[in-house]
Each structure stands twice: as structure tokens, then as C-alpha cells.
Enzyme design. Structure first.
Site, short mmCIF file in Angstrom:
data_model
loop_
_atom_site.label_atom_id
_atom_site.label_comp_id
_atom_site.label_asym_id
_atom_site.label_seq_id
_atom_site.Cartn_x
_atom_site.Cartn_y
_atom_site.Cartn_z
N CYS A 1 17.19 -37.70 -30.59
CA CYS A 1 15.96 -37.26 -31.28
C CYS A 1 14.85 -38.31 -31.11
O CYS A 1 14.39 -38.53 -30.00
CB CYS A 1 16.26 -36.95 -32.74
SG CYS A 1 14.96 -35.96 -33.50
N TYR A 2 14.43 -38.99 -32.16
CA TYR A 2 13.40 -40.02 -32.00
C TYR A 2 13.83 -41.01 -30.92
O TYR A 2 13.02 -41.48 -30.12
CB TYR A 2 13.16 -40.75 -33.33
CG TYR A 2 12.15 -41.87 -33.22
CD1 TYR A 2 10.79 -41.59 -33.22
CD2 TYR A 2 12.55 -43.20 -33.11
CE1 TYR A 2 9.85 -42.60 -33.10
CE2 TYR A 2 11.62 -44.22 -32.99
CZ TYR A 2 10.27 -43.92 -32.99
OH TYR A 2 9.36 -44.93 -32.87
N GLY B 1 14.77 -40.76 -36.16
CA GLY B 1 13.95 -41.45 -37.15
C GLY B 1 12.79 -40.56 -37.53
O GLY B 1 12.48 -39.61 -36.81
N LYS C 1 33.93 -44.93 -45.82
CA LYS C 1 34.81 -44.35 -46.84
C LYS C 1 35.92 -43.49 -46.22
O LYS C 1 37.08 -43.57 -46.63
CB LYS C 1 33.98 -43.49 -47.80
CG LYS C 1 34.71 -43.07 -49.03
CD LYS C 1 34.73 -44.20 -50.03
CE LYS C 1 35.37 -43.84 -51.33
NZ LYS C 1 35.22 -44.94 -52.29
N ASP D 1 39.05 -47.56 -53.14
CA ASP D 1 38.78 -48.80 -52.41
C ASP D 1 39.67 -49.95 -52.87
O ASP D 1 40.29 -50.63 -52.04
CB ASP D 1 37.30 -49.20 -52.54
CG ASP D 1 36.38 -48.11 -52.02
OD1 ASP D 1 36.87 -47.24 -51.28
OD2 ASP D 1 35.19 -48.12 -52.36
N HIS E 1 20.67 -33.04 -32.37
CA HIS E 1 21.55 -33.96 -33.09
C HIS E 1 23.02 -33.65 -32.80
O HIS E 1 23.60 -32.80 -33.48
CB HIS E 1 21.28 -33.87 -34.61
CG HIS E 1 19.99 -34.49 -34.98
ND1 HIS E 1 19.85 -35.83 -35.23
CD2 HIS E 1 18.75 -33.96 -35.09
CE1 HIS E 1 18.60 -36.10 -35.50
NE2 HIS E 1 17.90 -34.98 -35.42
N GLU F 1 25.50 -35.26 -33.59
CA GLU F 1 26.39 -35.75 -34.65
C GLU F 1 26.62 -34.75 -35.78
O GLU F 1 27.56 -34.91 -36.55
CB GLU F 1 25.84 -37.07 -35.23
CG GLU F 1 24.54 -36.95 -36.02
CD GLU F 1 23.27 -36.96 -35.16
OE1 GLU F 1 23.36 -36.67 -33.96
OE2 GLU F 1 22.19 -37.22 -35.71
#
Ligand code: XMP
Length: 511
Positions: free
Chosen positions: A82-83, A55, A367, A227, A169, A171
């Protein structure tokens, strides 16, 4: 069936959705929820693990989001990123300090102690840092597990309570073993089994839709986009002929699109698919209109009218299918702002269709999961990997008035661009790429003759969510082939330019 699930608590970091997608890619279902969730709500949600995202705040800011300390007493494993890791240290009695200089970008971190998180990861590897505050002392009961040159507690944890923090991070792709670290957290710390797969999802959803729809009638507006195509295919698998799909051919689609939709869904899958031929109607309504928002409004309103006429022919239905996906329904950050989809192709439909309930079979999916689901359902790549196309389609890629001739020129130029991008193997890398018909004419010379014809612009961008975008660095030789082919093969085009503007300040579309 209730999947095992992980809770990703959103503290407003820019990678929050990416964390959730990574977890799901590792076959564990997760939800992204506002960080204001109470410990009681979390207990009721019953996750196998909790991840705190990063964050933008400092834990010492007055307005910064905190976490209900009772969360740490639930006996559920926690990973703070992180945060999120600073918050663990701050809440449990460690020390967070403000560094004189931030640590951004690629760094090497080194494990100093083995833990379930470090399994299968080399002692030293690359990670991606983006912080100024750092944990200078870990709370009682915690051990430092890894550090970088300037970050003493890059990874720390309490193996007994199963609470871990990582300053970097995991990710992002630049963290070499980030995915492995997340996998270790899910499988070695949380004991996940990994029951989130598209195969399971298809089976469950087919059952669920069948049970819900019973003998009812279902209607779906098929736009040709990913979609609605995947949602309709899934519902079709569940209820077959009880589903009717309507495809409005407004004459503004890209080359071959309407035929492709009919051949894949009606001829291939045997869907009950009605095509409303409304090309002349739309062109007529757009005659003389040059203002972009005006074009959008006319197309949106006509689309709904045409759909309504078709829906009337079908009569009352029980269910209306919508292709809403997970990012449209996530409540983000501290929970005060919901993601709003500014343009919605079929947003007005519910008011003109006589139906009882809405079915949204993609509501849980990101997605990339929708695409994987499409492939699992056997849809061709041309549908599954289709780039996002705006509802008003080519009408907002033709500057000024939309005419049949401009449409024809643009369709051909756009087709060549798409063809060459695909041949160069760039089609899955570039978020959106298309040709634009400018309303500028320039002088050229073709076959010893002076020409005075249209300028075609090429637009190609990389993006994550279309909110910001950068122009794609397409190799010059690909651009050269596109330019040569357009000026040779497309009537009424004698010049090609490439748009090198990011968003902001420009937008992705030209109108
Ligand atoms: P802009 O041009 O605003 O586009 O940067 C962001 C994304 O939205 C798409 N877009 C639209 N989609 N109806 C839609 O359904 C519209 O009127 C519309 N205008 C833009 C655009 O293609 C890009 O993906």
C-alpha cells in the site's frame, strides 16, 4: 542462535502488527521497527528481506515519512505494501497519482505476468484495497505484474533487484491469496528457510534461561493470566525448583480460578507455587468503597503489599520474571510514540522485590505466539485460551460496593455465561466476554412470587487490541440459554440484559 529475520518497517498503517504476525506464522522471525531506520542500521540488522507497511499519508505530503533511498542499494529484497508500494514507486522515479475516488474493500486483481510472487496463485482472485493514491507509472526496470479495474499497477516488481510493490493488503484475511503472496515473497524471493517455530523457540529459550540463571534463585508473580502462566512454565522448564511462583488469591477471581491455577501448576507441573490467601484482607479494604478508580488503587496497592510479604519470606532472589510481550515493547510508526500499557497488573513489583535482574522470556512474542508456546509447553486450553482479565478482576465488574454476596452471584452468572459461550464454540472468536453485576434491582416474578433482585448484564466484545471494540453478535439462542440458566440457577438474579455498546463510546469493562 541467530534466526534469519525479516525487517518490517512501520509507516504507521493500521495493519502493521498484523503483517509481522503473518510473517512469523509463516515461520520467519521478524521485527517491526520505525521507518526512520537508516540504511546503515538496516545493513547492520542484516534481514533476509524488508517489508514496508502501509500508512495513512500520501507520498506528496510534506510531513509524510520517507525511506532512506540507500535501502534499495543494499541488495536485500523489498516488498512494499500500500503506502509502502507507492513509496517504492515515488523514490525510484515512478509516478504516484491521487485518484478522484478511493478504492476500498474487496476487488478482483488479475496477474498479467508471472513472477516469483505469483506462484500458486490463480490468475484472478480477490484482494482487499484501501487507498486513494495509486501508482500510475512504475519506475524504470520495473514491470507491472497485476492490475485491478481501477488500479493499473496492483502488483509490480523488478525481478533482478528483487523489489516488489503490492497496492492491496495481502495481510488481511479478505485477500484470498494474500498469505500465499507473502509466503512467496519470503521463500521464493528472500530465500528464507523458515526456522522460526515454537519447538525451536522452547529449546533455545530453555538453553538461554539456564545459561543466564546459572544456580541463581528466580521469583515470579503468577496472576493466572496467559502471559505470566506461560512465562513461568518456560522458566520452570529451564530451571525447575530454582523458580518460586507466588499467586495472590485476593478473592476477586472468577469461579474456580485459584483452584485451577494450583492444580495445573503446583500439582500438575510440580512448580514451587505459593498461594497467599488474602481474600479477607482485600474484602476488608474494599468495604464501603464504590468509586472505580479507588477500587483499582486499593487493589493494586494491597496486591503489592501481599506480594512483598511473600517475597520477604523467600528472601533475596537473583531474578524476577515478567510476562512482558512484544506489543508492549514495539516502538511504532515514526518512532516517536511507544506503545504504553495503561494497566499493568504487576507493574509495581520490581520496587518491592530484592532482585538483581529481570527475565522477560516472552519479550519477542505476539499474543498468539504466547498461546502457541503455552500449548507447546503442554499447558491446557483453559489456561492458554484464557481471555484477558483485568488486574482488579471481579471488583470492577461489580458496580458499587464489593460484597461477598455480590461476588458469589456474579461468579455463578459469569460461569454460566462462559460455559454456554464455550459450548457454542464461540470462545476463541470473542475477545472478552463476562457478566457484570449491576447495582440495579428490578421486580420479577418467580414461582408465583414477586421478587426484587439484581440485574445481571452480559458483555461480550470482539477486538484486536482492546483499544477499540465492537459488541459481539452472539446468536439469540445462545443468549436465551444463558438468560434462562442465570435466572434459574443463580440466587439473587432475576433479570439479564445484553450490552450492545461499542468502544468508543463505552469501554469494555463497566468500571
Ligand atoms: P477498557 O475497560 O478500558 O479495557 O475498555 C480495555 C482492556 O483492559 C482491561 N482492563 C484492565 N486490565 N487492570 C488491568 O490489568 C485494570 O485495571 C483494567 N481495566 C481494564 C480490560 O479487561 C480490557 O481487556
Amino acid at each position: 542462535m541467530q534466526h534469519e529475520r525479516v525487517l518490517v518497517l512501520d509507516f504507521g498503517g493500521q495493519y502493521n502488527q498484523l503483517i509481522a504476525r503473518r510473517v512469523r506464522d509463516l515461520n520467519v522471525y521478524c521485527d517491526l521497527k520505525p521507518c526512520t531506520m537508516s540504511a546503515e542500521e538496516i545493513r547492520a540488522y542484516a534481514p533476509v528481506g524488508i517489508i514496508f507497511t502501509g500508512g495513512p499519508n500520501s507520498v506528496y505530503d510534506e510531513a509524510s515519512p520517507h525511506v532512506d533511498p540507500a535501502v534499495f542499494g543494499l541488495g536485500i529484497p523489498v516488498l512494499g505494501i500500500c503506502y509502502g508500494c507507492q513509496l517504492i514507486a515515488y523514490t525510484l522515479g515512478g509516478k504516484v497519482e491521487h485518484a478522484a475516488a478511493g478504492e476500498y474493500g474487496r476487488r478482483t486483481f488479475t496477474f498479467c505476468k508471472d513472477s516469483p510472487l505469483s506462484a500458486g496463485i490463480p490468475q484472478s482472485s480477490t484482494c482487499w484495497m484501501s487507498h486513494t493514491d495509486y501508482v500510475s507509472a512504475v519506475p524504470a526496470g520495473f514491470a507491472v505484474l497485476a492490475s485491478t479495474e481501477s488500479c493499473p499497477a496492483a502488483v509490480f516488481g523488478d525481478e533482478t533487484r528483487r523489489i516488489y510493490g503490492v497496492q492491496f493488503h495481502p495481510e488481511v484475511v479478505h485477500s484470498e491469496y494474500g498469505n500465499k503472496l507473502l509466503e512467496n515473497f519470503l521463500y521464493r524471493v528472500c530465500g528464507a528457510k523458515g526456522d522460526w517455530t515454537m519447538k525451536n523457540y522452547v529449546a533455545e529459550q530453555v538453553e538461554r534461561i539456564r545459561a543466564r540463571v546459572g544456580g541463581g534463585k528466580v521469583l515470579c508473580a503468577m496472576s493466572g493470566g496467559v502471559d505470566s502462566a506461560v512465562a513461568a512454565t518456560l522458566v520452570h522448564r529451564a530451571v525447575g525448583d530454582a523458580l518460586t511462583c507466588v499467586f495472590v488469591d485476593h478473592g476477586l477471581h472468577r469461579k474456580n480460578e485459584p483452584d485451577e491455577v494450583m492444580s495445573v501448576f503446583r500439582d500438575g507441573l510440580g512448580m514451587n507455587l505459593v498461594k497467599a490467601d488474602a481474600q479477607a484482607l482485600f474484602l476488608d479494604k474494599l468495604a464501603g468503597v464504590t468509586e472505580p478508580e479507588q477500587k483499582r488503587k486499593i487493589i493494586g496497592a494491597e496486591f503489592i503489599k501481599v506480594f512483598e510479604q511473600e517475597a520477604k519470606k523467600i528472601g533475596a532472589v537473583d531474578f524476577l520474571v515478567q510476562g512482558t510481550i512484544y506489543p508492549d515493547v514495539i516502538e511504532s510508526g515514526k518512532g516517536e510514540s511507544a506503545v504504553i500499557k495503561s494497566h499493568h497488573n504487576v507493574g509495581g513489583l520490581p520496587s518491592v522485590v530484592d532482585f538483581k535482574e529481570i527475565v522477560e522470556p516472552l519479550r519477542d512474542l505476539f499474543k498468539d505466539e504466547v498461546r502457541r508456546l503455552g500449548s507447546e509447553l503442554g499447558l491446557p486450553d483453559a489456561i492458554v485460551w484464557r481471555q484477558p482479565c483485568p488486574g482488579p478482576a471481579l471488583a470492577i465488574r461489580i458496580m458499587g460496593e464489593v460484597t461477598p454476596q455480590k461476588l458469589e452471584t456474579l461468579r455463578e452468572a459469569d460461569f454460566i455465561f462462559r460455559d454456554e459461550v464455550a459450548k457454542a464454540g464461540l470462545d476463541k472468536e470473542i475477545w472478552q466476554y463476562f457478566a457484570v453485576m449491576t447495582d440495579c434491582k428490578t421486580v420479577g416474578v418467580q414461582g408465583d412470587f414477586r421478587t426484587y433482585e439484581n440485574v445481571i448484564a452480559l458483555r461480550a466484545v470482539t477486538s484486536v487490541d482492546a483499544m477499540t471494540a465492537d459488541w459481539a453478535r452472539i446468536p439469540f439462542d445462545v443468549l436465551e440459554r444463558v438468560s434462562a440458566r442465570i435466572t434459574n440457577e443463580v440466587p439473587h438474579a432475576n433479570r439479564v440484559v445484553y450490552d450492545i455498546t461499542s468502544k468508543p463510546p463505552a469501554t469494555i469493562e463497566w468500571e
